[in-house]
Write an enzyme that holds these catalytic residues in place. Structure first.
Site, short mmCIF file in Angstrom:
data_model
loop_
_atom_site.label_atom_id
_atom_site.label_comp_id
_atom_site.label_asym_id
_atom_site.label_seq_id
_atom_site.Cartn_x
_atom_site.Cartn_y
_atom_site.Cartn_z
N TYR A 112 -2.98 -6.07 -5.72
CA TYR A 112 -4.16 -6.44 -6.51
C TYR A 112 -3.85 -6.40 -8.01
CZ TYR A 112 -6.27 -5.55 -1.98
OH TYR A 112 -6.56 -5.59 -0.63
N CYS B 247 -6.68 -11.39 11.70
CA CYS B 247 -7.22 -10.20 12.32
C CYS B 247 -8.70 -10.46 12.57
CB CYS B 247 -7.06 -8.98 11.41
SG CYS B 247 -7.31 -7.44 12.30
N LYS C 10 3.22 -1.22 5.29
CA LYS C 10 1.92 -1.06 4.65
C LYS C 10 1.28 0.26 5.06
CE LYS C 10 -2.67 -2.98 4.89
NZ LYS C 10 -3.61 -3.82 5.58
N LYS D 165 2.27 -1.08 10.14
CA LYS D 165 0.99 -0.87 9.46
C LYS D 165 0.41 0.45 9.97
CE LYS D 165 -3.61 -2.75 8.77
NZ LYS D 165 -4.50 -3.91 8.94
C1 PBG Z 1 -7.43 -6.06 8.34
C2 PBG Z 1 -6.76 -5.57 7.11
C3 PBG Z 1 -6.95 -4.37 6.42
C4 PBG Z 1 -6.15 -4.43 5.29
C5 PBG Z 1 -5.48 -5.64 5.34
N1 PBG Z 1 -5.85 -6.32 6.48
C6 PBG Z 1 -7.87 -3.24 6.68
C7 PBG Z 1 -7.73 -2.42 7.88
O1 PBG Z 1 -6.76 -2.50 8.64
O2 PBG Z 1 -8.67 -1.66 8.08
C8 PBG Z 1 -6.07 -3.38 4.22
C9 PBG Z 1 -5.77 -3.88 2.87
C10 PBG Z 1 -6.07 -2.95 1.75
O3 PBG Z 1 -6.48 -1.79 1.93
O4 PBG Z 1 -5.90 -3.39 0.61
N2 PBG Z 1 -6.89 -5.60 9.52
ZN ZN Z 2 -8.27 -5.78 11.32
#
Ligand code: PBG
Ligand code: ZN
Length: 320
Positions: free
Chosen positions: A309, A116, A244, A191
């Protein structure tokens, strides 16, 4: 009379009939790697989680290796960010170097590379921005380039988390053309745009500087749409799927597991972790029992891979 209690009489009896179990092997530990030297910075909203520079990572990686968990999900935090997120696909980017380091010293650990742009862009969005709009098709080649770059460093699994349409197909094609025919894609298929990512954005310095992510991440009111996203990623060539966040989306996870035969991961995200840790630090809940209950719920709903985590703690508890 039906006597359900017959099978609940002793710990041994209860263990014998337990329907859901967790093993260390199905857990993945997310890690943050920051460019620089001699860094081990605690993430305030995520007690027990740190940002490491590569030269300080080994203490944590040795623990991961000993724990028996399968691998890490890596997030890089570069010093320099720009509009195009060019450090995401730079030859000597921090993520590239970290992956090389891990694969060299801990070859048996699986390295899952999050793909990303948001940790690498100056505006903090997951794609290319033009006139305040997050552009889809302009972002795809950059994600493909990043994927090939990270696979080239030895990443075992490519995990796109950007939520652009068509990214799995674009990444699959680029990986194949570069000769990475055997590098699987674990797609963050469903997501949701979630407030549960708050602590992560502090950790990864990846909060968007304007607007939010709701034009690309999913609306949390929608479950059928999540199933369409998942089905599309399978068509585009994903090898594994993801739902997620985890806990508020167990219904989506269960529907996905019932409908699709691919391995399904769920990501027990930063905000879910932060809430448990905060309450545990106050002495308001029993951390071990709460974490076990939460992770079992994810498995019971149908997850086969748990990204959390809590992985190191859970692996330790499993051995006790
Ligand atoms: C990046 C990404 C994010 C998370 C994983 N990859 C943040 C987002 O989309 O803003 C979130 C992971 C977490 O909250 O533990 N795109
Ligand atoms: Zn991102």
């Amino acid at each position: 009379m039906k006597r359900f209690r017959r099978l609940r009489t002793t710990e041994a009896m209860r263990k014998l009939v337990q329907e859901t179990r967790i093993t260390a092997e199905e857990m993945i530990y997310p890690i943050f790697v920051e460019e620089g030297k001699n860094i081990k910075t605690p993430v305030p909203s995520m007690p027990g989680v740190f940002r490491y520079s590569i030269d300080r990572m080994d203490e944590m990686l040795e623990e991961v290796e000993k724990s028996g968990i399968s691998g890490v999900l890596i997030f890089g935090i570069p010093k320099k960010k720009d509009e195009w997120g060019s450090q995401a696909y730079a030859k000597n980017g921090v993520t590239q170097q970290a992956i090389c380091h891990i694969k060299e010293k801990y070859p048996q650990l699986l390295v899952i590379a999050d793909v990303c742009l948001c940790e690498y862009t100056s505006h903090g969005h997951c794609g290319v921005v033009k006139n305040g709009v997050i552009c889809n098709d302009e972002t795809l080649p950059l994600l493909a380039k990043m994927s090939v770059s990270l696979a080239g460093c030895g990443a075992d699994i490519i995990a796109p988390s950007d939520m652009m349409d068509g990214r799995v197909a674009a990444i699959r094609q680029a990986l194949d053309e570069a000769g990475f025919l055997h590098t699987p894609i674990m797609s963050y298929s469903a997501k949701f745009a979630s407030a549960y990512y708050g602590p992560f954005r502090d950790a990864a310095h990846s909060a968007p500087c304007f607007g939010d992510r709701r034009s690309y991440q999913m609306d949390f009111h929608n479950k059928k749409e999540a199933l369409r996203e998942l089905a599309t990623d399978i068509e585009e060539g994903a090898d594994m799927l993801m739902v997620k966040p985890a806990l508020a989306y167990l219904d989506v996870l269960q529907a996905a597991a019932e409908r699709f035969d691919l391995p399904i991961a769920t990501y027990n995200v930063s905000g879910e972790y932060a809430m448990v840790k905060a309450a545990a630090e106050q002495g308001w809940i029993d951390e071990r029992r709460i974490v076990t209950e939460n992770l079992i719920a994810m498995k019971r709903a149908g997850a086969s891979i748990l990204i959390t985590y809590h992985a190191l703690d859970m692996a330790k508890w499993l051995k006790e």
